[in-house]
Enzyme design. Structure first.
Site, PDB file in Angstrom:
ATOM      1  N   CYS A 177      19.272   5.406  -6.682  1.00  0.00           N
ATOM      2  CA  CYS A 177      20.186   4.268  -6.856  1.00  0.00           C
ATOM      3  C   CYS A 177      19.677   2.973  -6.240  1.00  0.00           C
ATOM      4  O   CYS A 177      20.261   1.907  -6.452  1.00  0.00           O
ATOM      5  CB  CYS A 177      21.564   4.596  -6.296  1.00  0.00           C
ATOM      6  SG  CYS A 177      21.647   4.688  -4.482  1.00  0.00           S
ATOM      7  N   SER A 203      -8.270  -5.121  10.408  1.00  0.00           N
ATOM      8  CA  SER A 203      -8.200  -4.397   9.135  1.00  0.00           C
ATOM      9  C   SER A 203      -9.601  -4.118   8.632  1.00  0.00           C
ATOM     10  O   SER A 203     -10.467  -4.996   8.641  1.00  0.00           O
ATOM     11  CB  SER A 203      -7.439  -5.206   8.082  1.00  0.00           C
ATOM     12  OG  SER A 203      -7.460  -4.539   6.830  1.00  0.00           O
ATOM     13  N   GLN A 262      -0.337  -5.648   6.964  1.00  0.00           N
ATOM     14  CA  GLN A 262      -0.415  -4.365   6.274  1.00  0.00           C
ATOM     15  C   GLN A 262       0.296  -3.273   7.080  1.00  0.00           C
ATOM     16  O   GLN A 262       0.419  -2.146   6.601  1.00  0.00           O
ATOM     17  CB  GLN A 262      -1.877  -3.985   6.067  1.00  0.00           C
ATOM     18  CG  GLN A 262      -2.642  -4.944   5.167  1.00  0.00           C
ATOM     19  CD  GLN A 262      -4.130  -4.620   5.123  1.00  0.00           C
ATOM     20  OE1 GLN A 262      -4.872  -4.927   6.048  1.00  0.00           O
ATOM     21  NE2 GLN A 262      -4.561  -3.994   4.049  1.00  0.00           N
ATOM     22  N   ASN A 263       0.719  -3.593   8.279  1.00  0.00           N
ATOM     23  CA  ASN A 263       1.361  -2.616   9.157  1.00  0.00           C
ATOM     24  C   ASN A 263       2.842  -2.459   8.808  1.00  0.00           C
ATOM     25  O   ASN A 263       3.461  -3.379   8.282  1.00  0.00           O
ATOM     26  CB  ASN A 263       1.204  -3.038  10.614  1.00  0.00           C
ATOM     27  CG  ASN A 263      -0.262  -3.144  11.016  1.00  0.00           C
ATOM     28  OD1 ASN A 263      -1.121  -2.521  10.412  1.00  0.00           O
ATOM     29  ND2 ASN A 263      -0.537  -3.943  12.030  1.00  0.00           N
ATOM     30  N   CYS A 304      20.737  10.811  -0.005  1.00  0.00           N
ATOM     31  CA  CYS A 304      21.358   9.494   0.007  1.00  0.00           C
ATOM     32  C   CYS A 304      22.871   9.650   0.145  1.00  0.00           C
ATOM     33  O   CYS A 304      23.485  10.484  -0.527  1.00  0.00           O
ATOM     34  CB  CYS A 304      21.015   8.751  -1.280  1.00  0.00           C
ATOM     35  SG  CYS A 304      21.901   7.193  -1.531  1.00  0.00           S
ATOM     36  N   CYS A 358      24.561   8.268  -3.483  1.00  0.00           N
ATOM     37  CA  CYS A 358      24.488   8.996  -4.754  1.00  0.00           C
ATOM     38  C   CYS A 358      23.937  10.408  -4.632  1.00  0.00           C
ATOM     39  O   CYS A 358      23.879  11.134  -5.630  1.00  0.00           O
ATOM     40  CB  CYS A 358      23.645   8.209  -5.756  1.00  0.00           C
ATOM     41  SG  CYS A 358      21.861   8.253  -5.415  1.00  0.00           S
ATOM     42  N   HIS A 399       3.222  -3.842   3.107  1.00  0.00           N
ATOM     43  CA  HIS A 399       3.427  -2.426   2.791  1.00  0.00           C
ATOM     44  C   HIS A 399       4.810  -1.927   3.186  1.00  0.00           C
ATOM     45  O   HIS A 399       5.036  -0.724   3.278  1.00  0.00           O
ATOM     46  CB  HIS A 399       2.351  -1.579   3.475  1.00  0.00           C
ATOM     47  CG  HIS A 399       0.980  -1.830   2.948  1.00  0.00           C
ATOM     48  ND1 HIS A 399      -0.172  -1.572   3.670  1.00  0.00           N
ATOM     49  CD2 HIS A 399       0.567  -2.344   1.758  1.00  0.00           C
ATOM     50  CE1 HIS A 399      -1.223  -1.913   2.944  1.00  0.00           C
ATOM     51  NE2 HIS A 399      -0.801  -2.380   1.782  1.00  0.00           N
ATOM     52  N   CYS A 452      16.742   4.657  -1.414  1.00  0.00           N
ATOM     53  CA  CYS A 452      17.025   5.793  -2.298  1.00  0.00           C
ATOM     54  C   CYS A 452      16.261   5.602  -3.595  1.00  0.00           C
ATOM     55  O   CYS A 452      16.353   4.549  -4.235  1.00  0.00           O
ATOM     56  CB  CYS A 452      18.522   5.898  -2.571  1.00  0.00           C
ATOM     57  SG  CYS A 452      18.927   7.191  -3.786  1.00  0.00           S
ATOM     58  N   LEU A 495      -9.108  -6.865  20.020  1.00  0.00           N
ATOM     59  CA  LEU A 495      -8.222  -7.923  19.534  1.00  0.00           C
ATOM     60  C   LEU A 495      -7.377  -8.563  20.622  1.00  0.00           C
ATOM     61  O   LEU A 495      -7.234  -9.795  20.679  1.00  0.00           O
ATOM     62  CB  LEU A 495      -7.317  -7.371  18.436  1.00  0.00           C
ATOM     63  CG  LEU A 495      -7.962  -7.393  17.047  1.00  0.00           C
ATOM     64  CD1 LEU A 495      -7.313  -6.383  16.134  1.00  0.00           C
ATOM     65  CD2 LEU A 495      -7.861  -8.784  16.457  1.00  0.00           C
TER      66      LEU A 495
END
Length: 301
Positions: free
Chosen positions: A146, A235, A117-118, A194, A197, A135, A143, A278
């Protein structure tokens, strides 16, 4: 009125207590076929705070939502100013003992896959292969007009050129790479468009209130179906994007093990929750399995 995404969860009183017994984790990894699902708690030892643990960033910071980012140019300017500053620190973070242990488990054929999830890329930096960035990743920019995808380092260079001398001192850095800045510190920060575009640029990450792309979700569901067990690392499982895989695994009768200091929304589905730090916990597990873990360098920039 726009609905705000779920950012917090209050543990009920009937959750099973945590344990310090690592044997269930050792046993599962010893049998192989373990799918890892990692969250922000795995990166705290690299100097990146989590959202909900003790001192978590949600106590002082509300993450940017997709709705605010797309609807409000001022919100985008605040976000990019904070994210540009945060990237300087975030990009210097190094994998910690937990990331290195996961990479070692994978190298020794004990894992069926890694879903994170990081958005920090630290699993890959530690040597893990085939990691699914649930994620997205902060090292890419997309962008919204585009669809062009570019490197974050290129955007950082353009933002440096557009904002010479921009160097406020942040109160903190958050798990999404967003720095804590006041509106005065943001000032008249210039956002760049961008290069293809002229459209609006967004980091290639899933914001709060934004859906994970369905093909990515289905890929993760397939990984759960193919795994022998699911190991959750760091998590709280507060949001459904991760919790759904715990529910899927438990519903299929697969063992779910969680290593997280605080209670999680998935504890009721787990065989056990190990309430230990951990890095040291995973290093201990590796030692019991005779799996050597690569030595680390400085872990926080």
């Amino acid at each position: 009125m726009r609905m705000r995404p779920t950012l917090s969860w209050t543990p009920p009183g009937d959750l099973p207590p945590g344990t310090t017994d690592l044997e269930p984790v050792v046993d599962a990894l010893g049998r192989g076929g373990v799918l890892v699902l990692s969250g922000a708690g795995l990166s705290t030892e690299s100097g990146i705070p989590d959202y909900r643990g003790e001192g978590g960033s949600l106590s002082r910071h509300t993450p940017m939502t997709y709705q605010d980012f797309t609807a409000d140019a001022l919100a985008r300017r605040r976000y990019w100013a904070r994210s540009h500053l945060g990237w300087r620190t975030f990009g210097r973070a190094r994998p910690n003992a937990g990331h290195r242990a996961v990479a070692a488990f994978g190298e020794h054929g004990l894992l069926s896959g890694v879903i994170t999830q990081n958005v920090d890329g630290l699993h890959q930096a530690a040597g893990s292969e085939g990691v699914v960035d649930l994620h997205g990743s902060l090292d890419r920019v997309v962008c919204l007009s585009c669809g062009d995808v570019s490197r974050r380092r290129d955007l950082a260079r353009r933002l440096e050129q557009a904002n010479p001398g921009f160097a406020p001192v942040a109160a903190g850095i958050n798990p999404d790479g967003d720095a804590d800045l006041t509106d005065e510190q943001v000032g008249d920060f210039r956002v760049v468009p961008c290069t293809v575009c002229g459209g609006v640029l967004k980091p290639d990450v899933v914001f709060f209130g934004e859906a994970v792309p369905p093909p990515r979700v289905e890929h993760c569901r397939r990984l759960v179906r193919e795994a022998a067990s699911l190991l959750v690392l760091g998590s709280s499982l507060t949001v459904m994007s991760g919790l759904r895989f715990v529910r899927q695994a438990a519903g299929a009768g697969k063992p779910v093990l969680i290593v997280n200091q605080d209670p999680t929304r998935g504890d009721g589905h787990a065989l056990a929750r190990v309430a230990l730090p951990l890095g040291s916990a995973l290093t201990t597990v590796a030692g019991r399995l005779n799996v050597p873990v690569a030595p680390g360098t400085a872990e926080a920039g």
